[in-house]
Design a protein around this motif. Structure first.
Motif, PDB file in Angstrom:
ATOM      1  N   THR A 166       0.832  -1.197   0.000  1.00 33.84           N
ATOM      2  CA  THR A 166       0.000   0.000   0.000  1.00 33.84           C
ATOM      3  C   THR A 166       0.870   1.251   0.000  1.00 33.84           C
ATOM      4  O   THR A 166       1.778   1.383   0.828  1.00 33.84           O
ATOM      5  CB  THR A 166      -0.925   0.023   1.228  1.00 33.84           C
ATOM      6  N   THR A 178      -4.526  -5.700  -1.413  1.00 35.74           N
ATOM      7  CA  THR A 178      -5.205  -6.879  -0.888  1.00 35.74           C
ATOM      8  C   THR A 178      -4.206  -7.924  -0.393  1.00 35.74           C
ATOM      9  O   THR A 178      -3.106  -8.053  -0.934  1.00 35.74           O
ATOM     10  CB  THR A 178      -6.113  -7.509  -1.959  1.00 35.74           C
ATOM     11  N   GLU A 179      -4.600  -8.629   0.636  1.00 35.43           N
ATOM     12  CA  GLU A 179      -3.757  -9.689   1.195  1.00 35.43           C
ATOM     13  C   GLU A 179      -4.281 -11.075   0.848  1.00 35.43           C
ATOM     14  O   GLU A 179      -3.736 -12.082   1.292  1.00 35.43           O
ATOM     15  CB  GLU A 179      -3.667  -9.528   2.715  1.00 35.43           C
ATOM     16  N   LYS A 180      -5.338 -11.108   0.041  1.00 33.63           N
ATOM     17  CA  LYS A 180      -5.857 -12.415  -0.373  1.00 33.63           C
ATOM     18  C   LYS A 180      -6.452 -12.311  -1.763  1.00 33.63           C
ATOM     19  O   LYS A 180      -6.816 -11.222  -2.227  1.00 33.63           O
ATOM     20  CB  LYS A 180      -6.913 -12.918   0.608  1.00 33.63           C
ATOM     21  N   PHE A 233      -9.279 -12.832  -4.675  1.00 32.83           N
ATOM     22  CA  PHE A 233     -10.739 -12.738  -4.639  1.00 32.83           C
ATOM     23  C   PHE A 233     -11.410 -14.097  -4.783  1.00 32.83           C
ATOM     24  O   PHE A 233     -12.551 -14.280  -4.395  1.00 32.83           O
ATOM     25  CB  PHE A 233     -11.238 -11.791  -5.738  1.00 32.83           C
TER      26      PHE A 233
END
Length: 350
Positions: free
Chosen positions: A3, A327-329, A331
């Motif tokens: 980020t 994002t850490e995962k 979708f």
């Protein structure tokens, strides 16, 4: 992915003789009140920092850092654009660039260069004292007057120019290496490092010195008509700093890239306040986030139409709106599952 941090603001274009822009306390209160979380400090502004003292005193830097933090801000980076410019000056520009030097260095190019080199070295040490990992500067230029050469450039001229530029910067780069700080050149027209090809030439001339990095500012590429998004694809591993500045290019039958010696407001290429130009910032922020560029989003205000007060007020929410929380995962993680090696073979039919 990572980020992007921000919003932050480069203080150079806002410093002045009147409050709140004439003191560090005043400008910190102003920036914090507008929603900025960081400030980038121009080291030539003695109102905000004593660079020599910052290089010699960790205590001074701790106090400086504490003062800035008391306003809810961080020092994102220090900048030596003016001093860096003086590391390499072609004699044709001596008179104009003397304005950047102290009085005892004027009309003495050798002394001026020595002063500039020491200033940038001091910035490396000061950055370490402040716990900062990147620093902004200009490369200076020995070759810019040959950018559109007539008569044609003699064989070996460009190579010699970059060899000399690297020779001047290598001792400085070594000080940055000793202090664990990346030296980020703002890729900028007027500098010998002004696009991808020139950055690569310089990097090669320094023996691929690990501290040679990039301050990315898409506005300068709009004015050159260079693909500023593809630039990130090529050089993302070198991008350690980010100026958020807008620009537009509107050529006519009378004026194009070179501008016709006109004022900024009349040029085909001109800088604008954030959101008023043509830079696709959604794509810029997406690419920098995708590649995990660990940077602060620092607004640099330069607009020939809009007032600086309005530009500064609009800048913080504009940047905040564009920062992407990485994002850490995936979708589609919900549809996945652990599968053993034998099951993988069955899926492949082997």
């Amino acid at each position: 992915m990572k980020t992007i941090k921000g919003p932050a603001v480069f203080l150079a274009q806002f410093a002045g003789d009147n409050a709140p822009f004439n003191s560090l306390d005043g400008i910190c209160e102003w920036a914090s009140g507008l929603g900025y979380k960081g400030i980038q400090i121009p080291t030539w502004e003695s109102r905000f920092i004593d660079l020599d003292k910052a290089a010699s005193s960790k205590t001074y830097c701790d106090e400086l850092k504490g003062k800035v933090q008391s306003y809810g801000l961080e020092i994102t980076e220090l900048a030596t654009h003016l001093q860096g410019q003086l590391v390499a000056v072609h004699p044709a520009y001596d008179l104009m660039f003397d304005n950047f030097a102290p009085d005892d260095c004027k009309n003495n190019p050798k002394k001026r260069t020595e002063w500039a080199v020491q200033q940038v070295k001091n910035a490396a040490i000061a950055s370490k004292h402040l716990g900062i990992k990147a620093h902004a500067t200009f490369s200076g230029s020995l070759l810019w007057h040959t950018i559109y050469p007539w008569p044609q450039a003699p064989n070996g001229l460009v190579e010699m120019g970059f060899e000399e530029l690297a020779k001047r910067w290598l001792p400085i780069l070594d000080v940055f290496e000793d202090n664990g700080v990346d030296l980020c050149y703002e890729i900028h027209p007027g500098e010998d490092l002004h696009d991808g090809v020139t950055f690569e030439r310089f990097l090669k001339a320094t023996g691929n010195h690990k501290r040679v990095n990039i301050l990315y500012d898409p506005s300068h590429f709009v004015l050159q008509q260079l693909d500023y998004l593809k630039y990130i694809d090529y050089y993302h591993e070198f991008i350690k700093m980010f100026h958020v500045k807008d620009a537009e290019f509107n050529p006519s039958g009378k004026s194009g890239v070179y501008g016709g010696f006109q004022s900024w407001k009349d040029r085909a290429g001109r800088f604008r306040s954030l959101g008023d130009g043509q830079v696709d910032f959604k794509s810029v922020f997406s690419k920098l986030t995708k590649y995990g560029c660990d940077v602060w989003a620092v607004m640099e205000w330069e607009c020939c139409i809009k007032a600086s007060a309005q530009g500064a007020k609009e800048g913080a929410p504009f940047i905040q709106k564009h920062i992407i929380e990485a994002t850490e995962k995936g979708f589609d993680d919900f549809a996945g599952g652990e599968i053993g090696k034998e099951q993988l073979k069955k899926i492949l039919g082997i």
